[in-house]
Design an enzyme around this catalytic site. Structure first.
Site, PDB file in Angstrom:
ATOM      1  N   GLY A 116       0.819  -1.206   0.000  1.00  0.00           N
ATOM      2  CA  GLY A 116       0.000   0.000   0.000  1.00  0.00           C
ATOM      3  C   GLY A 116       0.851   1.252   0.000  1.00  0.00           C
ATOM      4  O   GLY A 116       2.046   1.207   0.284  1.00  0.00           O
ATOM      5  N   TYR A 157      -6.402   8.045   0.547  1.00  0.00           N
ATOM      6  CA  TYR A 157      -6.052   6.835   1.296  1.00  0.00           C
ATOM      7  C   TYR A 157      -7.298   6.226   1.928  1.00  0.00           C
ATOM      8  O   TYR A 157      -7.522   5.011   1.832  1.00  0.00           O
ATOM      9  CB  TYR A 157      -5.021   7.183   2.363  1.00  0.00           C
ATOM     10  N   ALA A 192     -10.430   6.481   1.051  1.00  0.00           N
ATOM     11  CA  ALA A 192     -11.321   5.923   0.032  1.00  0.00           C
ATOM     12  C   ALA A 192     -10.805   4.581  -0.471  1.00  0.00           C
ATOM     13  O   ALA A 192     -11.571   3.628  -0.665  1.00  0.00           O
ATOM     14  CB  ALA A 192     -11.469   6.905  -1.122  1.00  0.00           C
ATOM     15  N   SER A 193      -9.490   4.496  -0.684  1.00  0.00           N
ATOM     16  CA  SER A 193      -8.918   3.246  -1.203  1.00  0.00           C
ATOM     17  C   SER A 193      -9.048   2.118  -0.199  1.00  0.00           C
ATOM     18  O   SER A 193      -9.278   0.964  -0.570  1.00  0.00           O
ATOM     19  CB  SER A 193      -7.449   3.461  -1.582  1.00  0.00           C
TER      20      SER A 193
END
Length: 265
Positions: free
Chosen positions: A92, A154, A156-157
């Site tokens: 990530g 970040y 939202a992901s």
């Protein structure tokens, strides 16, 4: 001589941080480990440390945001060990900045790595996980429980991973494949950890020593228990659990707290 009955785990983003700590713990438990990261040099250095410790491991460099890389990583893992029992989608990247400030490039890259990286890798691994009735674990964040101002991309992901895990859990029910998602809180960062700034430049992770952080080894133990117990959802740290509780019972209060902290900074 390798024991072909030993489980095999593929952990993305495992040359440092949480991924590395989890890979080390699993190797110590007798799991054969497939390390993955984009930085081939750092990855090979990590692999050598595993081999020096007597662990069965291999390293496959690749970018999870690229579908072809994900297919190649899984194919090489199968060629090396002959099976795949566990996939941990850990790779990530984060970005700091308000939505108005973030460039489209940053927004796209965060989603490509954090969300599509997990999608592509899971798609590639699924036939083998089905065969072994294995596990797929998504490493999410407390920022997925409620969107954090200044970290919209970040948040939202990571929120997208919840919908992915919930859908996949039902789709794989008859295949007896375990699906798990962990909402990790503030964790002690590797000194080499980097993020995107609002313009897309790679910068060191800002200092967060003013916030209580969970030791990375403790996070790894929690993640391993999720796999061992085949747990679905798990929220880490007292602050993360409080965030989840507030968001469910008193969302307006949580919003006020976030708003005050955001404008104070």
């Amino acid at each position: 001589m390798e024991d072909q009955n030993k489980k095999v785990a593929l952990i993305t983003g495992s040359s440092m941080g949480i991924g590395l700590s989890l890979a080390r713990l699993m190797a110590q438990q007798g799991v054969r480990v497939v390390l993955n990261a984009r930085n081939a040099g750092r990855l090979q250095h990590t692999l050598q440390r595993f081999r020096d410790a007597g662990h069965e491991a291999t390293a496959i460099a690749g970018d999870v945001s690229k579908e072809a890389d994900c297919q190649a990583i899984v194919e090489q893992a199968i060629a090396r060990f002959g099976r795949l029992d566990i996939l941990v989608n850990n790779a990530g990247i984060s970005a700091e900045g308000t939505l108005a400030e973030l460039s489209p490039e940053v927004l796209r890259k965060v989603m490509e790595v954090n969300y599509f990286g997990s999608v592509f890798m899971t798609q590639a691994a699924l036939p083998h996980l089905r065969q072994q009735r294995g596990s797929v674990l998504f490493i999410s964040s407390a920022a997925a429980i409620r969107g954090i101002p200044g970290h919209a991309a970040y948040s939202a992901s990571k929120m997208a991973l919840t919908a992915l895990a919930e859908s996949l859990k039902i789709e794989l029910h008859r295949d007896q494949v375990h699906v798990g998602i962990a909402y990790v809180g503030f964790t002690e960062n590797d000194p080499q950890k980097v993020i995107y700034d609002r313009d897309g430049r790679i910068i060191p992770q800002p200092d967060r020593s003013f916030i209580k952080q969970e030791p990375v080894e403790q996070v790894a133990k929690r993640l391993y228990r999720i796999i061992e117990n085949r747990t679905f959802k798990s929220v880490f740290t007292p602050l993360g659990k409080l965030n989840a509780l507030m968001n469910r019972l008193a969302p307006a209060v949580g919003e006020v707290i976030l708003r005050r902290n955001f404008f104070k900074s």
